[in-house]
Design an enzyme around this catalytic site. Structure first.
Site, PDB file in Angstrom:
ATOM      1  CD  GLU A 147      -2.853   0.552   2.404  1.00  0.00           C
ATOM      2  OE1 GLU A 147      -3.719  -0.337   2.262  1.00  0.00           O
ATOM      3  OE2 GLU A 147      -2.513   1.209   3.588  1.00  0.00           O
ATOM      4  NE  ARG A 194       7.533   8.694   1.702  1.00  0.00           N
ATOM      5  CZ  ARG A 194       7.733   9.749   2.704  1.00  0.00           C
ATOM      6  NH1 ARG A 194       7.762  10.966   2.271  1.00  0.00           N
ATOM      7  NH2 ARG A 194       6.948   9.763   4.019  1.00  0.00           N
ATOM      8  CB  CYS A 199       4.049  36.382   8.645  1.00  0.00           C
ATOM      9  SG  CYS A 199       4.187  37.795   7.679  1.00  0.00           S
TER      10      CYS A 199
END
Ligand code: LLP
Length: 423
Positions: free
Chosen positions: A279, A282, A352
């Site tokens: 499974e 990546r 920021c």
């Protein structure tokens, strides 16, 4: 265009005859660029791991759910998981029929489970509590149970998903309780699954955990093994992120050989005739994706050189969330032909927060305003984890097709997207 650091993508013809500068100009930055060639290659790498007739690959969609990529993955013969109604929707849009989608999720609402049942999906539950809810909604149905094999792996504590300290799975000592609930709701145990964590670079832990799951399957009471249709060993297959340091790849030949031997011997021993799935997320999509950004400002604060880009952590979260390393390429504008010295530089985004750092203290050719920057291996958990923090817009995505043509596969967000839901 003079290339000061692009030998990796040059060697692959990643951009299919286009220059990254040209793509950045045409589509703007930040921009996710995907290579169809590389995506197909990675699918084939894993589909060829074993010739066992029951072997298959279940692509874990959380890594990247763009339907154009999902369509290619479907053509390559993989099936997919879904862990949310959104993933289910996109899988369906990409043409996967219900029998090719496994609903592998956790801590779901009854509505979510009901919808998965209505769509006739095979659902995996990861707790006794969810098994009971599922049984109440679908008495007499089929269900998978996710076990925790007690062995974990991963590149960061946040992505280790098995072993003692994780929220996932049912521990094997609860087998009796699982079977009591199966009986109570007349459920058939159609599958077992697990996932030990994300990103391993050597096969041992994965194969050990696979053997643990097979042992468990063999020990199932009530002749349950005979009714089992799926054994899913999970994902986690790692890719080398240090491309310019020649980091070795995961040894797939070794992993495949050993996995094949394991499942072949085990099926022969037990008579199991069902499917064995891996499974991965990546491994399939990371390397086929590069994130292009632009250098907007360069400065020295004290003795540190900061390169300011439009690649804030709203666009690529991994470095900030897990201290992940992504290698970089640098593509100067065509007219800039001057030599660049090597300098230690820190690459920052436009959010920021002082933690908004894409790469710390990297020795790279001196970057200048207007350079295009390529963040390698950004196809997995890149766009999928992007957000609108600071009310910045999520980027566009393009696909470089096998014949070199480029298609826009997701338009850049607009200000209207930010305001669409306000009353
Ligand atoms: N199956 C399940 C049940 C999972 O939870 C995951 C990943 C996979 C399969 C696929 O794992 P992969 O083959 O992609 O390693 N955002 C993190 C990774 C989180 C993984 C979450 N679960 C990162 O960027 O590294």
């Amino acid at each position: 265009m003079p290339s000061i650091r692009s030998s990796y993508t040059d060697s692959l013809n990643f951009y299919g005859g286009h220059t990254p500068g040209e793509l950045a100009e045409t589509y703007g930055t930040p921009l996710y660029v995907y290579s169809e060639n590389l995506l197909r290659e990675r699918c084939r790498d894993l589909m060829n791991l074993s010739e066992h007739p029951g072997y298959g690959v279940n692509y874990s969609v959380k890594a990247n759910a763009n339907p154009a990529l999902l369509g290619i993955i479907r053509e390559e013969g993989l099936v997919v998981d879904a862990m949310s109604p959104g993933e289910l929707h996109l899988n369906t849009m990409a043409g996967f029929p219900p029998e090719k989608i496994l609903y592998i999720s956790n801590n779901n609402s009854s509505e979510e489970l009901r919808e998965a049942i209505r769509r006739t999906l095979l659902v995996s539950v990861d707790s006794l509590s969810q098994l009971a809810v599922f049984g109440g909604l679908n008495p007499g149905g089929r269900v998978m149970v996710r076990f925790n094999p007690g062995i974990g792996a991963g590149h960061h504590a946040k992505v280790v998903t098995a072993g003692k300290a994780t929220k996932f799975g049912v521990t094997p000592d609860k087998l009796d309780e699982v079977f009591a609930l199966l009986k109570k709701y007349r459920l058939t145990l159609a599958g077992l699954n697990q996932h030990i964590g994300s990103l391993f670079m050597t096969p041992d832990g994965y194969l050990d955990a696979a053997a643990v799951l097979l042992d468990l399957a063999e020990r199932l009471p009530d002749g349950a093994l005979k009714k089992l249709e799926i054994i899913d060993f999970g994902g986690g297959f790692g890719i080398p992120y240090h491309k310019y340091d020649d980091e070795p790849r995961l040894d797939l030949a070794q992993l495949g050989g050993r996995l094949h031997a394991l499942i072949t011997a085990w099926s022969a021993k037990t008579g199991y005739g069902g499917r064995f799935l891996i499974e991965p997320g990546r491994y399939i999509v990371a390397e086929c994706g590069i994130l292009l950004g632009r250098v907007q400002a360069v400065k020295n604060n004290g003795d540190k050189r900061y390169v300011g880009t439009d690649l804030g952590f709203n666009v690529l979260m991994r470095p900030v969330m897990y201290d992940s390393f992504h290698d970089m390429e640098i593509y100067p504008p065509p007219e800039d032909k001057t030599a660049r010295e090597q300098l230690v530089q820190t690459i920052a985004g436009n959010i920021c927060e002082s933690g908004d750092i894409l790469a710390k203290d990297r020795l790279l050719p001196a970057m200048r305003e207007n350079d295009v920057l390529g963040v390698l291996d950004a196809g997995a958990y890149g766009f999928a984890m992007a957000s609108n923090y600071n009310q910045r817009l999520r980027p566009a995505e393009v696909l470089v097709r096998v014949d070199g043509t480029v298609s826009l596969i997701r338009g850049r967000e607009t200000l209207d997207d930010l305001t669409r839901r306000f009353p």
